[in-house]
Motif scaffolding. Structure first.
Motif, PDB file in Angstrom:
ATOM      1  N   SER A 105       0.490  -2.693  -6.276  1.00  0.00           N
ATOM      2  CA  SER A 105       0.016  -1.868  -5.109  1.00  0.00           C
ATOM      3  C   SER A 105      -1.984  -0.918  -4.976  1.00  0.00           C
ATOM      4  CB  SER A 105       1.156  -0.656  -5.031  1.00  0.00           C
ATOM      5  OG  SER A 105       0.960  -0.236  -3.667  1.00  0.00           O
ATOM      6  N   ASN A 106      -1.947  -1.545  -4.010  1.00  0.00           N
ATOM      7  CA  ASN A 106      -3.185  -0.274  -3.588  1.00  0.00           C
ATOM      8  C   ASN A 106      -2.318   1.578  -3.532  1.00  0.00           C
ATOM      9  OD1 ASN A 106      -4.547  -2.778  -2.445  1.00  0.00           O
ATOM     10  ND2 ASN A 106      -3.754  -2.895  -1.342  1.00  0.00           N
ATOM     11  N   VAL A 107      -3.708   1.914  -4.161  1.00  0.00           N
ATOM     12  CA  VAL A 107      -2.262   3.663  -3.762  1.00  0.00           C
ATOM     13  C   VAL A 107      -3.848   4.353  -3.128  1.00  0.00           C
ATOM     14  CG1 VAL A 107      -2.012   5.011  -5.353  1.00  0.00           C
ATOM     15  CG2 VAL A 107      -1.062   2.991  -5.767  1.00  0.00           C
ATOM     16  N   VAL A 108      -3.139   5.788  -2.381  1.00  0.00           N
ATOM     17  CA  VAL A 108      -3.672   6.767  -1.725  1.00  0.00           C
ATOM     18  C   VAL A 108      -3.361   6.795  -2.369  1.00  0.00           C
ATOM     19  CG1 VAL A 108      -4.698   7.480   0.358  1.00  0.00           C
ATOM     20  CG2 VAL A 108      -4.314   5.037   0.668  1.00  0.00           C
ATOM     21  N   LEU A 109      -4.800   8.306  -3.208  1.00  0.00           N
ATOM     22  CA  LEU A 109      -4.077   9.558  -3.021  1.00  0.00           C
ATOM     23  C   LEU A 109      -4.593  10.433  -3.249  1.00  0.00           C
ATOM     24  CD1 LEU A 109      -5.239   7.006  -6.145  1.00  0.00           C
ATOM     25  CD2 LEU A 109      -3.704   9.844  -7.643  1.00  0.00           C
ATOM     26  N   SER A 110      -3.939  10.957  -2.655  1.00  0.00           N
ATOM     27  CA  SER A 110      -4.043  12.662  -1.773  1.00  0.00           C
ATOM     28  C   SER A 110      -3.872  13.888  -2.609  1.00  0.00           C
ATOM     29  CB  SER A 110      -3.267  13.097  -0.285  1.00  0.00           C
ATOM     30  OG  SER A 110      -2.216  13.784  -0.396  1.00  0.00           O
ATOM     31  N   THR A 149       0.706  -0.996  -0.533  1.00  0.00           N
ATOM     32  CA  THR A 149       0.027   0.086  -0.189  1.00  0.00           C
ATOM     33  C   THR A 149       1.106   1.311   0.300  1.00  0.00           C
ATOM     34  OG1 THR A 149      -1.569  -0.796   1.314  1.00  0.00           O
ATOM     35  CG2 THR A 149      -1.423   1.955   1.354  1.00  0.00           C
ATOM     36  N   ALA A 150       0.399   2.079  -0.887  1.00  0.00           N
ATOM     37  CA  ALA A 150       1.449   3.329  -0.882  1.00  0.00           C
ATOM     38  C   ALA A 150       0.310   4.744  -0.752  1.00  0.00           C
ATOM     39  CB  ALA A 150       1.927   3.462  -2.110  1.00  0.00           C
ATOM     40  N   LEU A 151       0.620   5.582  -0.348  1.00  0.00           N
ATOM     41  CA  LEU A 151       0.928   6.557   0.242  1.00  0.00           C
ATOM     42  C   LEU A 151       0.881   7.730  -0.155  1.00  0.00           C
ATOM     43  CD1 LEU A 151      -1.859   9.289   2.115  1.00  0.00           C
ATOM     44  CD2 LEU A 151      -0.591   8.955   3.354  1.00  0.00           C
ATOM     45  N   VAL A 152       0.279   8.497  -1.536  1.00  0.00           N
ATOM     46  CA  VAL A 152       1.051   9.547  -2.436  1.00  0.00           C
ATOM     47  C   VAL A 152       0.548  10.599  -2.102  1.00  0.00           C
ATOM     48  CG1 VAL A 152       2.352   9.712  -4.408  1.00  0.00           C
ATOM     49  CG2 VAL A 152       1.360   7.399  -4.416  1.00  0.00           C
ATOM     50  N   THR A 153       1.094  11.944  -1.566  1.00  0.00           N
ATOM     51  CA  THR A 153       0.213  12.800  -1.656  1.00  0.00           C
ATOM     52  C   THR A 153       0.909  13.595  -3.086  1.00  0.00           C
ATOM     53  OG1 THR A 153       2.836  14.651  -1.229  1.00  0.00           O
ATOM     54  CG2 THR A 153       1.460  13.048   0.946  1.00  0.00           C
ATOM     55  N   GLY A 154       0.054  14.701  -3.412  1.00  0.00           N
ATOM     56  CA  GLY A 154      -0.152  16.055  -4.332  1.00  0.00           C
ATOM     57  C   GLY A 154       0.110  14.839  -5.364  1.00  0.00           C
ATOM     58  N   ALA A 155      -0.945  13.900  -5.237  1.00  0.00           N
ATOM     59  CA  ALA A 155      -1.366  12.824  -6.303  1.00  0.00           C
ATOM     60  C   ALA A 155      -2.187  13.254  -8.071  1.00  0.00           C
ATOM     61  CB  ALA A 155      -1.639  11.480  -5.683  1.00  0.00           C
ATOM     62  N   SER A 156      -3.382  14.351  -8.042  1.00  0.00           N
ATOM     63  CA  SER A 156      -3.935  14.870  -8.255  1.00  0.00           C
ATOM     64  C   SER A 156      -3.273  15.011 -10.196  1.00  0.00           C
ATOM     65  CB  SER A 156      -4.798  15.876  -7.969  1.00  0.00           C
ATOM     66  OG  SER A 156      -3.895  17.273  -8.083  1.00  0.00           O
ATOM     67  N   GLU A 180      -5.117   8.040   9.006  1.00  0.00           N
ATOM     68  CA  GLU A 180      -6.148   7.520   9.774  1.00  0.00           C
ATOM     69  C   GLU A 180      -7.013   6.758   8.530  1.00  0.00           C
ATOM     70  OE1 GLU A 180      -8.908   9.906  12.027  1.00  0.00           O
ATOM     71  OE2 GLU A 180      -6.768   9.992  13.272  1.00  0.00           O
ATOM     72  N   GLN A 181      -7.671   8.034   7.301  1.00  0.00           N
ATOM     73  CA  GLN A 181      -7.840   6.693   6.357  1.00  0.00           C
ATOM     74  C   GLN A 181      -7.303   5.177   5.538  1.00  0.00           C
ATOM     75  OE1 GLN A 181      -9.520  10.318   4.531  1.00  0.00           O
ATOM     76  NE2 GLN A 181     -11.383  10.071   4.511  1.00  0.00           N
ATOM     77  N   THR A 182      -5.842   5.478   5.128  1.00  0.00           N
ATOM     78  CA  THR A 182      -5.433   5.043   4.506  1.00  0.00           C
ATOM     79  C   THR A 182      -5.297   3.772   5.837  1.00  0.00           C
ATOM     80  OG1 THR A 182      -3.920   7.247   3.614  1.00  0.00           O
ATOM     81  CG2 THR A 182      -2.660   4.467   4.280  1.00  0.00           C
ATOM     82  N   LEU A 183      -4.946   4.377   7.357  1.00  0.00           N
ATOM     83  CA  LEU A 183      -4.857   3.165   7.701  1.00  0.00           C
ATOM     84  C   LEU A 183      -6.339   1.599   7.315  1.00  0.00           C
ATOM     85  CD1 LEU A 183      -2.806   4.135  10.359  1.00  0.00           C
ATOM     86  CD2 LEU A 183      -2.091   2.332   8.951  1.00  0.00           C
ATOM     87  N   SER A 184      -7.605   2.808   7.738  1.00  0.00           N
ATOM     88  CA  SER A 184      -8.685   1.873   8.117  1.00  0.00           C
ATOM     89  C   SER A 184      -8.995   1.469   6.389  1.00  0.00           C
ATOM     90  CB  SER A 184      -9.631   2.875   8.437  1.00  0.00           C
ATOM     91  OG  SER A 184     -10.960   2.421   8.179  1.00  0.00           O
ATOM     92  N   ARG A 185      -8.900   1.575   5.560  1.00  0.00           N
ATOM     93  CA  ARG A 185      -9.416   1.114   4.441  1.00  0.00           C
ATOM     94  C   ARG A 185      -8.126  -0.010   4.006  1.00  0.00           C
ATOM     95  NH1 ARG A 185     -11.110   2.315  -1.085  1.00  0.00           N
ATOM     96  NH2 ARG A 185     -11.165   0.880  -1.972  1.00  0.00           N
ATOM     97  N   PHE A 186      -7.373  -0.141   4.318  1.00  0.00           N
ATOM     98  CA  PHE A 186      -5.234  -1.028   3.644  1.00  0.00           C
ATOM     99  C   PHE A 186      -4.869  -1.616   4.744  1.00  0.00           C
ATOM    100  CE2 PHE A 186      -6.659   1.586  -0.613  1.00  0.00           C
ATOM    101  CZ  PHE A 186      -7.173   1.103  -0.846  1.00  0.00           C
ATOM    102  N   SER A 187      -5.168  -1.279   5.616  1.00  0.00           N
ATOM    103  CA  SER A 187      -4.910  -1.684   7.322  1.00  0.00           C
ATOM    104  C   SER A 187      -2.940  -1.227   6.693  1.00  0.00           C
ATOM    105  CB  SER A 187      -5.083  -2.827   7.342  1.00  0.00           C
ATOM    106  OG  SER A 187      -5.977  -3.162   7.784  1.00  0.00           O
ATOM    107  N   SER A 188      -2.125  -0.288   6.481  1.00  0.00           N
ATOM    108  CA  SER A 188      -1.108  -0.584   6.249  1.00  0.00           C
ATOM    109  C   SER A 188      -0.876   0.123   5.612  1.00  0.00           C
ATOM    110  CB  SER A 188       0.109  -2.214   6.122  1.00  0.00           C
ATOM    111  OG  SER A 188       0.040  -2.175   4.300  1.00  0.00           O
ATOM    112  N   ILE A 189       0.789   0.732   5.487  1.00  0.00           N
ATOM    113  CA  ILE A 189       1.120   1.796   4.644  1.00  0.00           C
ATOM    114  C   ILE A 189       2.728   1.369   5.074  1.00  0.00           C
ATOM    115  CG2 ILE A 189       2.044   4.200   4.342  1.00  0.00           C
ATOM    116  CD1 ILE A 189      -0.118   5.386   6.578  1.00  0.00           C
ATOM    117  N   ASP A 190       3.105   0.192   3.382  1.00  0.00           N
ATOM    118  CA  ASP A 190       4.171   0.400   3.033  1.00  0.00           C
ATOM    119  C   ASP A 190       5.495   1.099   2.181  1.00  0.00           C
ATOM    120  OD1 ASP A 190       3.652  -2.752   3.888  1.00  0.00           O
ATOM    121  OD2 ASP A 190       2.148  -2.279   2.248  1.00  0.00           O
ATOM    122  N   THR A 191       4.386   2.329   1.736  1.00  0.00           N
ATOM    123  CA  THR A 191       5.348   3.366   1.264  1.00  0.00           C
ATOM    124  C   THR A 191       4.825   4.435   1.214  1.00  0.00           C
ATOM    125  OG1 THR A 191       5.968   1.449  -1.045  1.00  0.00           O
ATOM    126  CG2 THR A 191       6.714   3.904  -0.920  1.00  0.00           C
TER     127      THR A 191
END
Length: 249
Positions: A30-35, A7-14, A75-86
């Motif tokens: 990968s699962n991806v959270v786009l902020s 799971t990756a969290l990417v800021t400025g991802a629009s 919090e939303q990332t962990l709630s949806r995917f349980s982890s932040i790998d990147t």
């Protein structure tokens, strides 16, 4: 797939580099959270493309200048995917003006996004990364100008150099559990650095590299995939420079 089940969290991802990284990570499994910033949402076309990855994808409004937004995003990332790998600290702004014409409000706003945003997002994400049973990584998006400097861009250059300082410090603090690296792109064709609207002088300055061209967002994304994958398992505290040779270090 190099990033399957991560799971990756990417800021400025629009848009630009952040969006390209997000899409490439999705294609690598990968699962991806786009902020994204509220005033700069994803386009209808890109939302359509992301629809095919709807099970892997979460889109979250997050202004990295605001503590509550960062906390909610994690919090939303962990709630949806349980982890932040990147964690990819990509959100950034630029300000092009002589030092004597740069106000302290402009300086503070730039630093609050480019530096404070990365610092605070990492501060909030790292506890869960340390608790995880597997190792994880942080990738800070810096710039070639962290090394080269540029007239009339002192605040921007300072913020990007500081990101490299954070990278090295965190690598020593959190490795081997969390590998921390940076990417310092050269001129890359994005809305922030659009060759189609540059004056001739600006264009010549950006093309003053051995490759004689702008980079592509896909080339930066490929570097991020490498740093997030097991292929870079012995990399930490490093800054990779897909910059066409503009800065050699």
């Amino acid at each position: 797939m190099k990033l399957k089940n991560k799971t990756a969290l990417v800021t400025g991802a629009s848009r630009g580099i952040g969006l390209s990284i997000a899409k490439r990570f999705l294609s690598e499994g990968s699962n991806v959270v786009l902020s994204y910033l509220a005033k700069d949402p994803l386009s209808t076309e890109d939302l359509g493309i992301l629809q095919r990855y709807k099970e892997q994808c979460l889109i979250v409004e997050c202004d990295v200048r605001i503590n509550q937004h960062i906390e909610r995003c994690v919090e939303q990332t962990l709630s949806r995917f349980s982890s932040i790998d990147t964690l990819i600290n990509n959100a950034g702004v630029a300000h092009n003006a002589p030092l004597t014409e740069t106000t302290m409000d402009q300086f503070d706003d730039l630093m609050s996004v480019n530096l404070r945003g990365a610092f605070n997002m990492s501060r909030c994400a790292i506890p869960s990364m340390l608790e995880a049973t597997v190792s994880s990584s942080i990738i800070n998006i810096s710039s070639e100008l962290a090394y080269l400097g540029r007239a009339k861009n002192s605040a921007y250059c300072a913020s990007k150099a500081a990101l490299i300082g954070l990278t090295r410090s965190w690598a020593r603090e959190f490795s081997p559990k969390i590998r921390v690296n940076a990417i310092a792109p050269g001129p890359t064709s994005t809305r922030m650095c659009d060759p189609n609207i540059m004056h001739e002088e600006e264009l010549a300055m950006e093309l003053n590299n051995p490759m004689k061209r702008f980079g592509r967002c896909s080339e930066i994304a490929a570097t991020a995939v490498f740093l997030a994958s097991d292929e870079s398992s012995y990399f930490t505290g490093q800054c990779l420079g897909p910059n066409g040779g503009a800065a050699m270090y």
